[in-house]
Structures are given as C-alpha cells and as structure tokens.
Design a protein around this motif. Sequence first.
Motif, PDB file in Angstrom:
ATOM      1  N   THR A  12       0.850  -1.189   0.000  1.00  0.00           N
ATOM      2  CA  THR A  12       0.000   0.000   0.000  1.00  0.00           C
ATOM      3  C   THR A  12       0.893   1.250   0.000  1.00  0.00           C
ATOM      4  OG1 THR A  12      -0.068   0.196   2.405  1.00  0.00           O
ATOM      5  CG2 THR A  12      -1.754  -1.206   1.365  1.00  0.00           C
ATOM      6  N   GLN A  13       0.289   2.373  -0.288  1.00  0.00           N
ATOM      7  CA  GLN A  13       1.053   3.618  -0.293  1.00  0.00           C
ATOM      8  C   GLN A  13       1.600   3.918   1.100  1.00  0.00           C
ATOM      9  OE1 GLN A  13      -1.108   7.021  -1.698  1.00  0.00           O
ATOM     10  NE2 GLN A  13       0.684   8.342  -1.621  1.00  0.00           N
ATOM     11  N   ASP A  14       0.817   3.622   2.127  1.00  0.00           N
ATOM     12  CA  ASP A  14       1.272   3.851   3.493  1.00  0.00           C
ATOM     13  C   ASP A  14       2.481   2.977   3.826  1.00  0.00           C
ATOM     14  OD1 ASP A  14       0.997   5.032   6.126  1.00  0.00           O
ATOM     15  OD2 ASP A  14       0.329   3.027   6.774  1.00  0.00           O
ATOM     16  N   GLN A  15       2.453   1.724   3.397  1.00  0.00           N
ATOM     17  CA  GLN A  15       3.591   0.832   3.637  1.00  0.00           C
ATOM     18  C   GLN A  15       4.851   1.336   2.931  1.00  0.00           C
ATOM     19  OE1 GLN A  15       1.696  -2.738   2.179  1.00  0.00           O
ATOM     20  NE2 GLN A  15       1.574  -3.609   4.243  1.00  0.00           N
ATOM     21  N   MET A  16       4.687   1.822   1.716  1.00  0.00           N
ATOM     22  CA  MET A  16       5.832   2.344   0.970  1.00  0.00           C
ATOM     23  C   MET A  16       6.404   3.593   1.652  1.00  0.00           C
ATOM     24  SD  MET A  16       6.630   0.371  -1.460  1.00  0.00           S
ATOM     25  CE  MET A  16       7.799   1.416  -2.288  1.00  0.00           C
ATOM     26  N   LEU A  17       5.526   4.467   2.127  1.00  0.00           N
ATOM     27  CA  LEU A  17       6.001   5.670   2.814  1.00  0.00           C
ATOM     28  C   LEU A  17       6.750   5.318   4.097  1.00  0.00           C
ATOM     29  CD1 LEU A  17       2.943   8.049   2.300  1.00  0.00           C
ATOM     30  CD2 LEU A  17       5.204   8.217   1.232  1.00  0.00           C
ATOM     31  N   ARG A  18       6.266   4.331   4.839  1.00  0.00           N
ATOM     32  CA  ARG A  18       6.959   3.899   6.060  1.00  0.00           C
ATOM     33  C   ARG A  18       8.328   3.303   5.723  1.00  0.00           C
ATOM     34  NH1 ARG A  18       3.350   0.090   9.253  1.00  0.00           N
ATOM     35  NH2 ARG A  18       2.205  -0.036   7.319  1.00  0.00           N
TER      36      ARG A  18
END
Length: 94
Positions: A12-18
Amino acid sequence: RCDEAVVDPPFTQDQMLRYIRFARTLNPQITEESRRVLIDCYRKLRQGDTMGRSRTAYRITVRQLESLIRLSEALARLHCDDLVKPGYVREAFR
C-alpha cells in the motif's frame, strides 16, 4: 487506448512511505572489502577514460568516485543493510 487490467500493487502507499522513511534513517558503513572494490572500479573508470594522445588528461574525476559511493550507500539503504556490500558497489559501477 489499451484496456489494461487493474493491477493490485504488492504494497500500500502507506507501507511504501513507512519503508522510505525507515530507509532514510539508515547510515550504511563501507566495509574494507567494499572499499577495495570501489578502488578497483574507480581505477577501471580512469584507465578507460584517457583523452586522446595525452595520458595525463582525464575526464573522470573525484566526483565520479563520490557518485559511486553515494549510489552504493543508496543500494544498501534500499536493502535495509547497515553495511555497504561489494555487490552494491559493483551494481553502482555497472
């Protein structure tokens, strides 16, 4: 237009940002073996870059060495490694 099937991304985009936030916190150190590989790669660049008849004029400068170091460190961060491995140096050279 092409009718392409919707692809579900593996992250997910959130996982990539983390992941990116975490990778930026890493400060990989160059091992002695990686240092030797860096020296060899830089020598190869310099040997293949003599300009014309003059064997003393080079276009490859210390900036290229610094770029090799930065790319090697970036590859280590990409793999979440604390150490720059010789394989990362070779990949940066390639």
